[in-house]
Design an enzyme around this catalytic site. Structure first.
Site, PDB file in Angstrom:
ATOM      1  N   LYS A  47       0.588  -1.293   0.032  1.00  0.00           N
ATOM      2  CA  LYS A  47       0.057  -0.045  -0.130  1.00  0.00           C
ATOM      3  C   LYS A  47       0.959   1.397  -0.157  1.00  0.00           C
ATOM      4  O   LYS A  47       2.059   1.282   0.631  1.00  0.00           O
ATOM      5  CB  LYS A  47      -0.727   0.095   1.287  1.00  0.00           C
TER       6      LYS A  47
ATOM      7  N   ARG B 274     -10.254 -11.653   2.361  1.00  0.00           N
ATOM      8  CA  ARG B 274     -10.983 -12.877   1.822  1.00  0.00           C
ATOM      9  C   ARG B 274     -10.274 -14.058   2.015  1.00  0.00           C
ATOM     10  O   ARG B 274     -10.752 -15.234   1.758  1.00  0.00           O
ATOM     11  CB  ARG B 274     -11.195 -12.482   0.343  1.00  0.00           C
TER      12      ARG B 274
END
Ligand code: BES
Ligand code: MN
Ligand code: ZN
Length: 483
Positions: A258, A332
């Site tokens: 990020k 996920r």
């Protein structure tokens, strides 16, 4: 900080003994004996308005905090007003609240608002700084129902739920270097005490159990992943609810790293696990007749020479293979193993809670969680529970379009990430759905509401909010009475 004692009294507002009297003013008609001073202070009754004036002159309390209420306040109005009042009376050691609860549910909301609004996270502040601050020791809720045992029970319930929310907040606020997977697993075990059974799988056990999603995400960190399972199994259980929480103790993005600014708050990425654990312990302490099995999927998402690469294929607990495209879509992957394990236990319902996608924040804003489900009835039940609890949620669909994309990997069973930046929350939900089989399941994406980067409002403090806890406890209450 020790929590103040909360009690009930039928006393009149004017005779209540306290440093501060929190006085709810409903609409315009209700100013009564305070009309002159409230007019003088420009109190119009506008939503959220608070004015403070000295007591004396027939009022026992030293300070009065008048808070505006609608004509017929809802439980949520009272929850917020109580918090606003408590925060306005910063240095009071005793507080009385005269907020005109219409019933026992409203008494409960006031007690919740008080305990939630009083939250502060001071673990990392040097003690002397706040030495002058007086500690709030006693809170009295004024209500005509004060002598009913149902009211006493409601106040106890509120204390249990608020304590759970505040524990979740503490965990979210703890710096990520101090709450890596092993430390978080220990904190969970300590919090559970003897109320629920706890088992912790370390990296070796996770490998033996074929949890390739959790291991794949955790393998870039030198603090290995953990799966913590909590179970509460009362003899009178009428249903079995499984909870699964995303517990990324820090999300750097992994090799798909990020940018710095997006990483700043990524200690928040275990808020889902914090919520399911805190809710499970609260449900047990409330003695609700429902079996709960909660799975907290803990890993730290870091880049390193050993980290999972874009292009790698993971072998998941369910037996499915997953092609990784973006290591920043890690939530996920850990949830998939938690959901598969939950499904193996064949519960009546599975609910997962996760700070899953920025896309959900784009869709619903920072204050509303997204609810996605393979079972409309459960989706509606979750939404109804959120309304009673006072947590803003909204349903999103899992569209046909996303089903096709999830199964479009050229080399594995599933692809982890949709390269197009559209409908990211729905794609993630479609991916998760692959791991629950035919069990009734709902997914709550709390990416927006889990963390408050602005100033404190009402009962929402700066930082971790503990979102999800109240909805889950309410949901468990619903599921254990309507079946
Ligand atoms: N933990 C983030 C989601 C998030 C974003 C939570 C902002 C709270 C605030 C998640 O792991 C993530 O990085 N999601 C990516 C997914 C993308 C790579 C498909 C995102 O939302 O950008
Ligand atoms: Mn991520
Ligand atoms: Zn994440």
């Amino acid at each position: 900080m020790p929590s103040p004692s909360v009690s009930l009294s039928t006393a009149k507002p004017t005779t209540a003994q306290a440093d501060a009297l929190i006085l709810g003013i409903r609409g315009d008609e209700d100013k009564g004996e305070f009309a002159a001073i409230l007019d003088l202070l420009g109190f119009t009754g506008e939503k959220g308005q608070t004015v403070t004036f000295p007591g004396g002159d027939g009022i026992k309390a030293s300070t009065v905090v008048a808070v505006a209420l609608p004509e017929a306040p809802t439980a949520e109005d009272l929850r917020r007003a109580a918090a606003r009042g408590v925060r306005a009376a910063k240095n009071a050691t005793s507080i009385a609240l005269a907020l005109h609860p219409a019933g026992v549910d409203e008494v409960e909301a006031i007690a919740e608002g008080v305990a939630l609004g009083g939250y502060v996270f001071e673990t990392y502040k040097s003690a002397k700084k706040d030495a002058k601050k007086k500690v709030l020791t006693s809170i009295v809720i004024l209500s005509p129902f004060a002598r009913q045992t149902t009211a006493t029970k409601a106040v106890e319930r509120a204390a249990t739920v608020a304590e759970a929310v505040n524990v979740a907040r503490d965990w979210v606020n703890t710096p990520p270097g101090d709450l890596r997977p092993g430390a978080f697993a220990e904190a969970i075990t300590a919090h559970a005490g003897t109320d629920v059974r706890v088992s912790v799988w370390d990296e070796r056990r996770l490998a033996k159990e074929k949890c390739g999603g959790i291991l794949g995400v955790g393998q870039g960190s030198d603090s290995p992943p953990r799966l913590v399972t909590l179970s509460y199994e009362p003899a009178d259980a009428v249903a079995h609810l499984a909870l699964v929480g995303k517990g990324i103790t820090f999300d750097s993005g992994g090799l798909s790293i990020k940018p710095g600014a997006s990483m700043q708050t990524m200690k928040l990425d275990m808020a889902g696990a914090a919520a399911v654990v805190a809710a499970t312990v609260a449900i047990a302490r409330l003695g609700l007749p429902i079996k709960i099995t909660a799975y907290a999927c803990l890993a730290e998402n870091m880049p390193s020479g050993g980290a999972t690469r874009p292009g790698d294929v993971l072998h998941m607990r369910s037996g499915a293979t997953v092609e990784v495209h973006n290591t920043d879509a890690e939530g996920r992957l850990v949830l998939a193993d938690g959901l598969a394990l939950a499904a193996e236990a064949k519960p009546d319902h599975i609910v997962d809670v996760a700070t899953l996608t920025g896309a959900c924040v784009v869709a619903l804003g920072e204050l509303t969680s997204g609810v996605m489900s393979n079972d409309d009835e459960l989706g509606e039940t979750v939404l109804a529970a959120s309304r009673v609890a006072g947590e803003s949620m909204w349903r999103l669909p899992i569209t046909e379009e996303m089903k096709g994309k999830v199964t479009s990997s050229s080399i594995a069973d599933l692809r982890q990430h949709n390269p197009k930046p559209y409908g990211g929350a729905l794609f993630a939900a479609a991916f998760l759905r692959e791991f629950v089989g035919d069990i009734s399941w709902a997914h709550i994406d709390i990416a927006g509401p889990s963390f408050n980067e602005g100033g404190a409002t009402d009962y929402t403090p700066v930082g971790g909010t503990g979102v999800g806890v109240r909805t889950l406890v309410r949901l468990a209450t619903e599921l254990s009475t309507t079946r």
